[in-house]
Design an enzyme around this catalytic site. Structure first.
Site, short mmCIF file in Angstrom:
data_model
loop_
_atom_site.label_atom_id
_atom_site.label_comp_id
_atom_site.label_asym_id
_atom_site.label_seq_id
_atom_site.Cartn_x
_atom_site.Cartn_y
_atom_site.Cartn_z
N LYS A 214 0.84 -1.20 0.00
CA LYS A 214 0.00 0.00 0.00
C LYS A 214 0.88 1.25 0.00
CE LYS A 214 -3.66 2.27 2.62
NZ LYS A 214 -4.62 2.20 3.71
N GLU A 220 10.38 -4.65 4.77
CA GLU A 220 10.47 -6.05 4.31
C GLU A 220 10.24 -6.14 2.81
OE1 GLU A 220 8.74 -4.91 6.85
OE2 GLU A 220 8.75 -6.28 8.56
N GLY A 276 -5.01 -1.88 4.83
CA GLY A 276 -4.19 -3.00 4.36
C GLY A 276 -4.84 -4.36 4.63
N HIS A 393 -5.00 -33.35 17.68
CA HIS A 393 -3.90 -34.18 18.17
C HIS A 393 -2.77 -33.33 18.72
CE1 HIS A 393 -5.81 -37.74 16.45
NE2 HIS A 393 -6.25 -36.87 15.55
N LYS A 513 8.83 -0.46 14.26
CA LYS A 513 9.36 -0.28 12.89
C LYS A 513 10.45 0.79 12.89
CE LYS A 513 5.18 -0.86 10.09
NZ LYS A 513 4.34 -0.22 9.10
O1 F6P Z 1 3.02 -2.98 9.85
C1 F6P Z 1 1.65 -3.09 9.67
C2 F6P Z 1 1.23 -2.78 8.27
O2 F6P Z 1 1.20 -1.41 8.07
C3 F6P Z 1 -0.11 -3.41 7.97
O3 F6P Z 1 -1.17 -2.66 8.42
C4 F6P Z 1 -0.04 -3.58 6.50
O4 F6P Z 1 -0.98 -4.51 6.03
C5 F6P Z 1 1.39 -4.06 6.33
O5 F6P Z 1 2.11 -3.33 7.31
C6 F6P Z 1 1.99 -3.85 4.98
O6 F6P Z 1 1.95 -2.52 4.58
P1 F6P Z 1 2.15 -2.11 3.08
O7 F6P Z 1 1.07 -2.73 2.27
O8 F6P Z 1 2.10 -0.61 3.06
O9 F6P Z 1 3.49 -2.61 2.65
#
Ligand code: F6P
Length: 551
Positions: A214, A220, A276, A393, A513
């Site tokens: 988004k 990451e 998101g 289980h 973060k």
């Molecule tokens: O760290 C949480 C978050 O902001 C979520 O709300 C979101 O779905 C995810 O990270 C990924 O964010 P983006 O789509 O902006 O990479």
């Protein structure tokens, strides 16, 4: 209901309806699920709700007519109906980000009119869907060629959180309806092991990455996207032109997409009014559409829309997400239940509880009311689970005989996707047996009557009185999956509304973060860094540097 009046609501625990529930809880202290069944031979059929191919049996709960009456009264007094109307109308109910909350517009039919700031957003939604359809068909038909002229056989979605969990869950859930000619993978973790393993056996010349974010700034995702670009370019001897045929983007942030080097004509957009974790039915679902084809994806969207309409227009007393939300709130707030187990009896729903963890816990895991004050009541319980029968289980022992109350959702489908022998009857028998055992248990006297010695009988005692919901659904199809997900989305909405929190922001993820970003140079730097953390963190950083042979 105006947004202002949502903020200015009186404290939840001071509502007469809340107080009445607290008193009622005391009067229920000695009532068991078995007592409730004994008192009403028709309870099993009376305490169930049917809609959209979902039979929701909520009879095995610690609720009476009075409980439900009080819970519905609480929802009414909390203004849930007005809040719901405000959401569907596109009012800016996400007050901390000043945004509308309109994931429902993503699945609305083309002739719907839903306005944000005076502009109908539905045409833009359908425009993106059409572009996604064209792209998906090009990939599926082999028309979209990689830089070497070969067709694309592998799609790798790079994203995390809402840009990963929904598509990854849907791909697993709807495998049966997906193209088997394509390999679709999901890379999310910044841990290189994820990228390495997911690409190890793929041919870069036949691989296309969907970079899904988004914000297009997430650590990451951007780290993995840069690694993916290097991986592609290496296969084409550094020819930068290659990336045009091997990368597309899904984002709300065209500037960052362009900065990364993806042509915005290969970008599929969505909007800031889609959270998101509510985005798998936006362009974030591009990998799902590639897998299912545009028609299958539309069926999924239609399923979401079915449940939106049910939620929007069905009276509360017959409204699936409302009933589910209220029963959940009853345990979270009046029985101190700290968790809810999600137990789908379908291997294709392997990732369903992981998906719901984000949906519920990122939405309602909050302690601040809309008016900025601290809540004085419990909010979101921890959501966890695994598909049955595997969980039986492993952790069911604790649900059956442990000391903590774990309300559980059992989800099962009547018509199996794969009909092989009598697997399905055995699967379903396990659902019904588990919920019966959890509710009614087995007493020491019954166990002794079977010849078990008195010293052993208490160990075998099953106290029962463990509450469960059973969702017996017609069949796992794209449409049914859409209905189920939307059901949980609206359940989360109702609970968040009553708890007076903002279910649509996620400030709690920010601090960690930022701190990680600041710490990266402290771990990587060649020179010994000056550290100013607490003594535990300083020691860990030094130890790590030491272990990596850094000063
Ligand atoms: O760290 C949480 C978050 O902001 C979520 O709300 C979101 O779905 C995810 O990270 C990924 O964010 P983006 O789509 O902006 O990479």
């Amino acid at each position: 209901m105006s947004v202002r009046s949502l903020i200015d609501r009186p404290r939840l625990d001071q509502l007469p309806e809340w107080k009445a529930l607290a008193r009622h809880r005391k009067s229920m202290a000695k009532t068991s699920i078995a007592d409730l069944f004994a008192a009403d031979p028709r309870r099993g059929s009376k305490y169930s709700t049917e809609a959209l191919g979902i039979h929701f049996d909520w009879s095995k709960h610690l609720v009476s007519n009075e409980t439900m009456k009080l819970l519905f009264a609480l929802a009414k007094a909390s203004g849930v109906e007005g809040h719901r109307k405000a959401m569907f109308k596109g009012e800016k109910i996400n007050i901390t980000e000043d945004r509308a909350v309109l994931h429902t517009a993503l699945r609305a039919p083309a002739d719907a009119v839903i306005k944000v700031d005076g502009e109908n957003v539905v045409p833009a939604v359908h425009d993106v869907l059409r572009r996604m359809g064209t792209f998906s068909n090009q990939i599926r038909s082999g028309k979209w060629k990689g830089h070497s002229g070969k067709a694309i056989k592998n799609i790798v979605n790079i994203g995390i959180g809402g840009s990963d969990l929904g598509p990854a869950m849907a791909y697993d859930a709807l495998r049966k309806y997906s193209s088997r000619d394509l390999t679709i993978r999901f890379v999310s973790n910044v841990d290189a092991n994820d990228f390495y393993e997911k690409t190890l056996d793929l041919d870069p010349t036949e691989t296309l990455f969907i970079v899904c974010s988004k914000t297009f700034t997430t650590l990451e995702t951007m780290t993995n996207a840069h690694t993916a670009r290097k991986w592609i370019l290496k296969a084409f001897d550094g020819d930068a032109a290659a990336s045009a045929k091997h990368f597309v983007a899904v984002s709300t942030n065209a500037d960052e997409v362009a900065k990364f080097g993806i042509d915005t004509k290969n970008m599929f957009g969505f909007w800031d009014w889609v959270g998101g974790r509510y985005s798998m039915d936006s362009a974030v679902g591009l990998s799902t559409m590639v897998a299912l084809g545009p028609k299958g994806f539309r069926e999924l969207l239609d399923g979401f829309h079915d449940m939106d309409e049910h939620f929007r227009s069905t009276p509360m007393t017959r409204n699936l997400p409302v009933i589910q939300a209220l029963i959940g709130l009853w345990y979270a707030d009046f029985w101190d239940a700290g968790t809810v187990a999600i137990l789908p009896y379908d291997q294709y729903l392997d990732r369903f509880s992981a998906y719901l963890q984000q949906l519920e816990m990122e939405s309602n895991g909050k302690h601040t009311r809309l008016n900025g004050k601290h809540v004085k009541w419990g909010t979101c319980p921890a959501i966890w689970g695994q598909p049955g029968t595997n969980g039986q289980h492993a952790f069911y022992q604790m649900i059956h005989q442990g000391t903590r109350l774990v309300p559980a959702d059992f989800i099962v489908f009547a018509d199996p996707v794969n009909k092989i022998g009598d697997h399905h009857d055995k699967l379903v028998a396990n659902v019904f047996a588990q919920t019966e055992a959890l509710a009614f248990g087995k007493s020491v006297a019954e166990i002794e009557a079977e010849g078990v010695p008195a010293w052993l009988a208490p160990h075998k005692e099953m106290e029962g009185n463990r509450p469960t919901s059973t969702f017996l659904c017609d069949k796992l199809t794209p449409r049914m999956l859409g209905r189920l997900i939307a059901q949980y989305e609206h359940k989360v909405f109702v609970q968040g509304s009553i708890w007076q929190i903002n279910s649509f922001d996620q400030w709690g993820v920010e601090l960690g973060k930022k701190m990680a970003q600041a710490m990266i140079p402290e771990l990587k730097s060649k020179d010994r860094p000056k550290l100013a953390h607490d003594s535990s963190t300083n020691t860990l950083i030094r130890k790590y540097r030491d272990l990596r042979g850094r000063k």
